[in-house]
Design a protein around this motif. Structure first.
Motif, PDB file in Angstrom:
ATOM      1  N   LYS A 534       0.854  -1.186   0.000  1.00 52.95           N
ATOM      2  CA  LYS A 534       0.000   0.000   0.000  1.00 52.95           C
ATOM      3  C   LYS A 534       0.893   1.241   0.000  1.00 52.95           C
ATOM      4  N   SER A 535       0.310   2.389  -0.282  1.00 50.22           N
ATOM      5  CA  SER A 535       1.107   3.617  -0.293  1.00 50.22           C
ATOM      6  C   SER A 535       1.416   4.048   1.126  1.00 50.22           C
ATOM      7  N   SER A 536       2.245   5.075   1.265  1.00 48.76           N
ATOM      8  CA  SER A 536       2.600   5.546   2.607  1.00 48.76           C
ATOM      9  C   SER A 536       1.358   6.068   3.342  1.00 48.76           C
ATOM     10  N   GLU A 537       0.332   6.489   2.607  1.00 52.31           N
ATOM     11  CA  GLU A 537      -0.924   6.925   3.266  1.00 52.31           C
ATOM     12  C   GLU A 537      -1.862   5.743   3.475  1.00 52.31           C
ATOM     13  N   ASP A 538      -1.345   4.535   3.299  1.00 49.60           N
ATOM     14  CA  ASP A 538      -2.123   3.324   3.525  1.00 49.60           C
ATOM     15  C   ASP A 538      -3.283   3.165   2.542  1.00 49.60           C
ATOM     16  N   VAL A 539      -3.138   3.696   1.344  1.00 47.77           N
ATOM     17  CA  VAL A 539      -4.201   3.476   0.360  1.00 47.77           C
ATOM     18  C   VAL A 539      -3.753   2.417  -0.646  1.00 47.77           C
ATOM     19  N   LEU A 540      -4.728   1.816  -1.293  1.00 48.56           N
ATOM     20  CA  LEU A 540      -4.461   0.787  -2.293  1.00 48.56           C
ATOM     21  C   LEU A 540      -3.647   1.368  -3.449  1.00 48.56           C
ATOM     22  N   VAL A 541      -2.711   0.570  -3.939  1.00 47.99           N
ATOM     23  CA  VAL A 541      -1.881   0.992  -5.072  1.00 47.99           C
ATOM     24  C   VAL A 541      -2.178   0.064  -6.250  1.00 47.99           C
ATOM     25  N   PHE A 542      -2.369   0.662  -7.392  1.00 47.38           N
ATOM     26  CA  PHE A 542      -2.610  -0.122  -8.607  1.00 47.38           C
ATOM     27  C   PHE A 542      -1.526   0.186  -9.631  1.00 47.38           C
ATOM     28  N   ASN A 543      -1.040  -0.847 -10.305  1.00 45.94           N
ATOM     29  CA  ASN A 543      -0.107  -0.652 -11.419  1.00 45.94           C
ATOM     30  C   ASN A 543      -0.873  -0.811 -12.708  1.00 45.94           C
ATOM     31  N   ARG A 544      -0.672   0.107 -13.634  1.00 47.62           N
ATOM     32  CA  ARG A 544      -1.321  -0.104 -14.929  1.00 47.62           C
ATOM     33  C   ARG A 544      -0.549  -1.167 -15.686  1.00 47.62           C
ATOM     34  N   ILE A 545      -1.234  -2.235 -16.038  1.00 50.20           N
ATOM     35  CA  ILE A 545      -0.619  -3.320 -16.793  1.00 50.20           C
ATOM     36  C   ILE A 545      -0.431  -2.831 -18.222  1.00 50.20           C
ATOM     37  N   VAL A 546      -1.510  -2.299 -18.768  1.00 48.07           N
ATOM     38  CA  VAL A 546      -1.495  -1.892 -20.176  1.00 48.07           C
ATOM     39  C   VAL A 546      -2.719  -1.005 -20.407  1.00 48.07           C
ATOM     40  N   SER A 547      -2.573  -0.042 -21.299  1.00 45.43           N
ATOM     41  CA  SER A 547      -3.728   0.789 -21.619  1.00 45.43           C
ATOM     42  C   SER A 547      -4.667   0.002 -22.534  1.00 45.43           C
ATOM     43  N   LEU A 548      -5.827   0.573 -22.828  1.00 45.44           N
ATOM     44  CA  LEU A 548      -6.792  -0.196 -23.620  1.00 45.44           C
ATOM     45  C   LEU A 548      -6.381  -0.312 -25.076  1.00 45.44           C
ATOM     46  N   LYS A 549      -5.771   0.766 -25.573  1.00 45.50           N
ATOM     47  CA  LYS A 549      -5.255   0.718 -26.939  1.00 45.50           C
ATOM     48  C   LYS A 549      -3.748   0.664 -26.859  1.00 45.50           C
ATOM     49  N   SER A 550      -3.092   0.306 -27.956  1.00 45.46           N
ATOM     50  CA  SER A 550      -1.639   0.281 -27.898  1.00 45.46           C
ATOM     51  C   SER A 550      -1.138   1.707 -27.731  1.00 45.46           C
ATOM     52  N   SER A 551       0.031   1.843 -27.107  1.00 45.81           N
ATOM     53  CA  SER A 551       0.581   3.165 -26.825  1.00 45.81           C
ATOM     54  C   SER A 551       0.720   3.956 -28.128  1.00 45.81           C
ATOM     55  N   PHE A 552       0.999   3.251 -29.183  1.00 45.84           N
ATOM     56  CA  PHE A 552       1.155   3.872 -30.499  1.00 45.84           C
ATOM     57  C   PHE A 552      -0.154   4.557 -30.909  1.00 45.84           C
ATOM     58  N   ASP A 553      -1.245   3.797 -30.830  1.00 48.93           N
ATOM     59  CA  ASP A 553      -2.543   4.368 -31.190  1.00 48.93           C
ATOM     60  C   ASP A 553      -2.926   5.497 -30.238  1.00 48.93           C
ATOM     61  N   ALA A 554      -2.649   5.281 -28.953  1.00 47.50           N
ATOM     62  CA  ALA A 554      -3.071   6.251 -27.953  1.00 47.50           C
ATOM     63  C   ALA A 554      -2.407   7.600 -28.204  1.00 47.50           C
ATOM     64  N   LYS A 555      -1.131   7.571 -28.606  1.00 49.81           N
ATOM     65  CA  LYS A 555      -0.419   8.825 -28.844  1.00 49.81           C
ATOM     66  C   LYS A 555      -1.024   9.579 -30.022  1.00 49.81           C
ATOM     67  N   LYS A 556      -1.465   8.827 -30.998  1.00 54.91           N
ATOM     68  CA  LYS A 556      -2.047   9.461 -32.182  1.00 54.91           C
ATOM     69  C   LYS A 556      -3.430  10.020 -31.895  1.00 54.91           C
ATOM     70  N   ALA A 557      -4.137   9.353 -30.997  1.00 57.51           N
ATOM     71  CA  ALA A 557      -5.542   9.696 -30.770  1.00 57.51           C
ATOM     72  C   ALA A 557      -5.685  11.060 -30.099  1.00 57.51           C
TER      73      ALA A 557
END
Ligand code: ATP
Ligand code: MG
Length: 557
Positions: A534-557
């Motif tokens: 958990k974070s230092s403030e004791d809250v849940l931490v999430f890691n982004r595995i992957v965005s919904l579109k590929s990073s390539f598409d996302a940058k263009k969008a």
């Protein structure tokens, strides 16, 4: 062997073809492979490639696979690495038929070296490392014989025994194979078989002060275990004649053969334990299992599933020539795997409060939503709605450009799973920043009610303010910036300063009991996984595995 590869057969490749032929023509009765890591670091995605290949190939033809630790270099090795390697292989879904350590064979390897000496095929050499290098020659020039090359068998036996007994200092002497100093293949120019190293070994302790070299130890380990197909990466192609020499001259009974395939390289990805260790030691990352690391443990913590890694390794195939795989292939396989499995939920990353002024004060209603619209079997969830919600700051603009369909003064949007709202008032602080939006909702537009009297173009997500759970969300990027352009720069100068962006937000209250390792799809933001800390403030931490579109598409969008 019970390996969880769902009985998918390995796509055709040149090594599989060799195996099929060997079985058909009776050269081999049962195929036997091994995965031979050196326990000097954590496994990475490149190792996964080798693990999948060895285990799946043996599996498909009802053969066996050993796990063998290549622990011949005690200075860099550690039991922490041994343990992590076993955990990672198992997590990937494989169980070895037998577990061995190269050090199990130290006595036998020593005896085979004595045999070589007796046959006149090995000698003790007193040259320094530098002198040895000078006499080795180059690709275009033959090497020159060591002045110690013609020592008598008796003298060699005596010196080798005394090397083992600890009479000489590190580097004072080595045992070398007596092959051919003029061989066009440099690896055959009297390669070193044993070196002196007075170091403690994580398994054999202080029993040995001479250690065998890889090129000598590896074929012997393979032969002792009855490995039929010893699969390794392309850089060992030149070592194959030495491999065969050792098997033959040491009079090993098992005919084992080495086959080389191209190592896996991925764009923007460091694929070497040595470099990964530097990142850990220099504090660039928070340990071997940092979610940005291409280690198996880092990818697991980030939220990659074993299935997605196995599918990736299987589908990219086994090549004979080196190439670089686009990192988006990995992203594709994890999206594919999570699409049907990951519950959907809403998370607001950079929140701004919305007050729905015509909604009854103090009332909370629970709205129905699918857990995963693409997989109805996952059922329904309930989301609270009330007079105060958070939306994403990005989803509001005071002065929007054309074709902006999200919230702006006077515009109506749909709140995902809830109602249509119209923005009436924008509340700002003294600095002119927007701190709150006042909206009204239309009770007739409730999601699922079949309302179709008017349409809206934008749908935005939200969480109810009083019950929302604070969360920390880590948005991850590759650790290296554009590796291809900068590959001659020192590693630490190529680090992407934005590899981990941390944002604070809110998630739905039904997420309160989530466990480390669980994956979710956050509406519009991509797939996320609950971190083990958990974070230092004791809250849940999430890691982004992957965005919904590929990073390539996302940058263009
Ligand atoms: P590193 O340079 O990362 O330490 P290595 O090859 O020295 O890698 P080992 O522990 O000796 O690591 O490797 C165990 C097995 O994994 C070997 O058979 C090796 O060929 C294989 N392997 C290592 N890296 C890759 C890769 N990138 N692609 C495919 N196989 C790999
Ligand atoms: Mg190695």
């Amino acid at each position: 062997m019970e390996n969880s590869n769902e009985n998918k057969s390995v796509p055709s490749n040149f090594i599989k073809n060799i195996v099929i032929e060997d079985l058909q023509e009776g050269r081999v009765q049962e195929i036997h492979t091994r995965f031979p890591p050196e326990p000097n670091g954590y496994l990475h995605i490149g190792h996964a490639k080798s693990i999948c290949l060895n285990f799946e190939l043996a599996d498909e033809f009802k053969g066996k696979t050993n796990l063998r630790f290549d622990d011949t270099n005690p200075v860099k090795e550690d039991t922490e690495y041994v343990d992590s390697i076993m955990e990672d292989v198992r997590w990937l879904g494989f169980e070895w038929d037998a577990l061995f350590y190269a050090s199990d064979y130290f006595e036998e390897m020593y005896n085979r070296a004595v045999l070589l000496i007796k046959k006149g095929k090995a000698y003790v050499c007193d040259l320094t490392a530098e002198e040895t290098r000078e006499l080795r020659g180059t690709l275009t020039e033959p090497g020159k014989d060591s002045p110690y090359r013609n020592r008598s068998v008796e003298e060699n036996l005596d010196l080798f025994a005394r090397m083992r007994a600890g009479e000489f200092a590190d580097g004072a002497r080595v045992l070398r194979a007596k092959i051919d100093m003029a061989a066009p293949n440099i690896t055959l120019r009297d390669p070193i078989l044993y070196r002196i190293a007075h170091v403690h070994h994580h398994r054999t302790g202080d029993a040995w002060c001479i250690y065998p070299m890889y090129d000598y130890a590896h074929p012997l380990g393979d032969a002792i275990e009855g490995i039929t197909h010893s699969i390794c990466t392309l850089e060992f192609e030149d070592h194959r004649p030495m491999y065969d020499w050792v098997i033959e001259q040491c009079e090993m009974e098992t005919q084992t053969h080495q086959y080389e395939f191209a190592r896996l390289n991925i764009t923007n990805t460091i694929m070497s334990k040595r470099y990964l260790k530097t990142l850990v030691d220099e504090g660039v990352v928070h340990g071997w299992d940092d979610p940005r690391m291409p280690t198996i443990s880092g990818m697991r913590r980030r939220g990659y599933t074993a299935e997605s890694i196995r599918n990736f390794c299987r589908e990219i195939g086994v090549a004979k020539a080196n190439s670089v795989i686009d990192e988006r292939n990995l992203e594709f396989f994890i999206r594919e795997d999570l699409k049907m499995k990951a519950p959907r939920t809403m998370a607001v990353l950079d929140p701004i409060k919305v007050v729905i002024t015509n909604y009854p004060e103090g009332q909370i209603e629970w709205l129905d939503a699918e857990v995963n619209a693409e997989n109805p079997e996952m059922g329904m969830r309930q989301i609270p709605f009330s007079r105060e919600i958070y939306i994403e700051r990005e989803d509001f603009m005071e002065n929007p450009p054309n074709k902006y369909f999200r919230l702006f003064p006077g515009n109506e949007v749909r709140l995902k799973h809830a109602y249509f709202i119209v923005c009436n008032d924008v509340i700002k602080n003294e600095d002119g920043e927007v701190v709150e939006l006042h909206c009204t909702y239309d009770v007739a537009t409730k999601s699922g009610s079949g309302f179709n009297a008017r349409k809206v173009k934008g749908t935005i997500h939200w969480v109810e303010a009083s019950l929302a759970i604070p969360a920390q969300l880590r948005l991850l990027e590759p650790l290296l910036v554009d590796e291809t352009d900068n590959k001659d720069m020192p590693l630490l100068d190529r680090i992407n300063p934005n590899s981990m962006q941390v944002v604070n937000g809110y998630i739905e209250p039904n997420m309160k009991d989530v466990q480390a390792g669980e994956q979710f799809q956050f509406f519009r933001h991509g797939y996320f996984c609950v971190d083990k800390e958990k974070s230092s403030e004791d809250v849940l931490v999430f890691n982004r595995i992957v965005s919904l579109k590929s990073s390539f598409d996302a940058k263009k969008a």
